[in-house]
Design a protein around this motif. Structure first.
Motif, PDB file in Angstrom:
ATOM      1  N   PHE A  44      23.530  -2.366 -31.998  1.00  0.00           N
ATOM      2  CA  PHE A  44      23.783  -0.991 -31.578  1.00  0.00           C
ATOM      3  C   PHE A  44      24.657  -0.952 -30.328  1.00  0.00           C
ATOM      4  O   PHE A  44      25.616  -0.174 -30.250  1.00  0.00           O
ATOM      5  N   MET A  45      24.356  -1.795 -29.353  1.00  0.00           N
ATOM      6  CA  MET A  45      25.154  -1.823 -28.127  1.00  0.00           C
ATOM      7  C   MET A  45      26.589  -2.286 -28.428  1.00  0.00           C
ATOM      8  O   MET A  45      27.540  -1.773 -27.835  1.00  0.00           O
ATOM      9  N   ASP A  46      26.740  -3.207 -29.364  1.00  0.00           N
ATOM     10  CA  ASP A  46      28.079  -3.608 -29.795  1.00  0.00           C
ATOM     11  C   ASP A  46      28.828  -2.435 -30.414  1.00  0.00           C
ATOM     12  O   ASP A  46      30.030  -2.264 -30.203  1.00  0.00           O
ATOM     13  N   LYS A  67      37.045   7.722 -37.979  1.00  0.00           N
ATOM     14  CA  LYS A  67      37.342   6.967 -39.201  1.00  0.00           C
ATOM     15  C   LYS A  67      36.907   5.512 -39.057  1.00  0.00           C
ATOM     16  O   LYS A  67      36.343   4.932 -39.983  1.00  0.00           O
ATOM     17  N   GLU A  68      37.172   4.919 -37.883  1.00  0.00           N
ATOM     18  CA  GLU A  68      36.754   3.536 -37.631  1.00  0.00           C
ATOM     19  C   GLU A  68      35.235   3.413 -37.660  1.00  0.00           C
ATOM     20  O   GLU A  68      34.696   2.458 -38.208  1.00  0.00           O
ATOM     21  N   LEU A  69      34.555   4.376 -37.068  1.00  0.00           N
ATOM     22  CA  LEU A  69      33.091   4.363 -37.116  1.00  0.00           C
ATOM     23  C   LEU A  69      32.615   4.429 -38.556  1.00  0.00           C
ATOM     24  O   LEU A  69      31.726   3.670 -38.959  1.00  0.00           O
ATOM     25  N   GLY A  70      33.202   5.313 -39.336  1.00  0.00           N
ATOM     26  CA  GLY A  70      32.834   5.410 -40.750  1.00  0.00           C
ATOM     27  C   GLY A  70      33.092   4.127 -41.505  1.00  0.00           C
ATOM     28  O   GLY A  70      32.262   3.692 -42.309  1.00  0.00           O
ATOM     29  N   LYS A  98      21.920   6.867 -39.832  1.00  0.00           N
ATOM     30  CA  LYS A  98      22.179   8.291 -39.615  1.00  0.00           C
ATOM     31  C   LYS A  98      21.859   8.681 -38.176  1.00  0.00           C
ATOM     32  O   LYS A  98      22.607   9.436 -37.548  1.00  0.00           O
ATOM     33  N   ALA A  99      20.762   8.159 -37.646  1.00  0.00           N
ATOM     34  CA  ALA A  99      20.383   8.454 -36.263  1.00  0.00           C
ATOM     35  C   ALA A  99      21.421   7.882 -35.286  1.00  0.00           C
ATOM     36  O   ALA A  99      21.743   8.518 -34.278  1.00  0.00           O
ATOM     37  N   ILE A 100      21.954   6.715 -35.581  1.00  0.00           N
ATOM     38  CA  ILE A 100      22.988   6.102 -34.740  1.00  0.00           C
ATOM     39  C   ILE A 100      24.231   6.986 -34.721  1.00  0.00           C
ATOM     40  O   ILE A 100      24.811   7.244 -33.658  1.00  0.00           O
ATOM     41  N   ILE A 101      24.639   7.459 -35.873  1.00  0.00           N
ATOM     42  CA  ILE A 101      25.805   8.343 -35.942  1.00  0.00           C
ATOM     43  C   ILE A 101      25.543   9.612 -35.147  1.00  0.00           C
ATOM     44  O   ILE A 101      26.405  10.059 -34.380  1.00  0.00           O
ATOM     45  N   ASP A 102      24.360  10.184 -35.288  1.00  0.00           N
ATOM     46  CA  ASP A 102      24.015  11.380 -34.522  1.00  0.00           C
ATOM     47  C   ASP A 102      24.079  11.109 -33.021  1.00  0.00           C
ATOM     48  O   ASP A 102      24.558  11.938 -32.250  1.00  0.00           O
ATOM     49  N   PHE A 103      23.587   9.952 -32.605  1.00  0.00           N
ATOM     50  CA  PHE A 103      23.633   9.605 -31.186  1.00  0.00           C
ATOM     51  C   PHE A 103      25.075   9.487 -30.693  1.00  0.00           C
ATOM     52  O   PHE A 103      25.424   9.999 -29.630  1.00  0.00           O
ATOM     53  N   LEU A 104      25.918   8.799 -31.459  1.00  0.00           N
ATOM     54  CA  LEU A 104      27.316   8.646 -31.058  1.00  0.00           C
ATOM     55  C   LEU A 104      28.043   9.983 -31.002  1.00  0.00           C
ATOM     56  O   LEU A 104      28.850  10.215 -30.102  1.00  0.00           O
ATOM     57  N   VAL A 105      27.738  10.859 -31.933  1.00  0.00           N
ATOM     58  CA  VAL A 105      28.358  12.188 -31.907  1.00  0.00           C
ATOM     59  C   VAL A 105      27.947  12.924 -30.639  1.00  0.00           C
ATOM     60  O   VAL A 105      28.783  13.488 -29.936  1.00  0.00           O
ATOM     61  N   ALA A 106      26.652  12.898 -30.322  1.00  0.00           N
ATOM     62  CA  ALA A 106      26.152  13.630 -29.152  1.00  0.00           C
ATOM     63  C   ALA A 106      26.586  12.999 -27.833  1.00  0.00           C
ATOM     64  O   ALA A 106      26.866  13.712 -26.864  1.00  0.00           O
ATOM     65  N   SER A 107      26.659  11.664 -27.783  1.00  0.00           N
ATOM     66  CA  SER A 107      26.927  11.005 -26.500  1.00  0.00           C
ATOM     67  C   SER A 107      28.409  10.750 -26.226  1.00  0.00           C
ATOM     68  O   SER A 107      28.817  10.760 -25.073  1.00  0.00           O
ATOM     69  N   LEU A 108      29.206  10.533 -27.246  1.00  0.00           N
ATOM     70  CA  LEU A 108      30.610  10.180 -27.042  1.00  0.00           C
ATOM     71  C   LEU A 108      31.561  11.192 -27.674  1.00  0.00           C
ATOM     72  O   LEU A 108      32.416  11.745 -26.997  1.00  0.00           O
TER      73      LEU A 108
END
Length: 131
Positions: A44-46, A67-70, A98-108
């Motif tokens: 996750f940190m990576d 797109k890269e995240l996807g 799904k939770a990781i994607i949600d976190f990245l959307v909210a944080s970055l």
């Protein structure tokens, strides 16, 4: 410990370093709250670093970074390159992904313009004098 790991030497005077510490610390504690294993936290940190590096070093737009995240999260077009080799899709369940994607959307990604400004705008150094 994270300050040492990230080699943040000017934390008390650098807004950029303070923001980076906050970003990584928030991600680390979120992963701990999700009860990720040590290997999952590492992956996750990576992924956090990968997304931030796409913005800071590669100057990717929001769309390109998404797109890269996807691509990385789904494994589409996965090669043995440095970027995709760190992320083992078997580390996380579908719900965790799904939770990781949600976190990245909210944080970055919701704050992408602010991070672009942080990394790519020219700021003048304040001048401090006796006056």
């Amino acid at each position: 410990k994270m300050v040492e790991f990230l080699n943040l030497t000017e934390l008390k005077t650098s807004l950029k370093e303070a923001i980076l510490l906050d970003y990584y610390a928030a991600g680390f504690w979120w992963a701990k709250e999700m009860n990720f294993s040590l290997i999952q936290i590492t992956g996750f940190m990576d992924l956090l670093n990968f997304s931030l590096e796409n913005l800071s070093s590669k100057h990717m737009t929001l769309g390109d970074n998404l797109k890269e995240l996807g691509r990385v999260m789904t494994g589409i077009g996965e090669t043995e390159s440095e970027e995709s080799s760190f992320f083992d899709l078997n580390l996380f369940s579908t719900e965790q992904a799904k939770a990781i994607i949600d976190f990245l959307v909210a944080s970055l990604f919701k704050h992408y313009k602010a991070y672009e400004y942080l990394f790519h705008s020219r700021r003048e150094e304040p001048v401090v004098s006796n006056e």
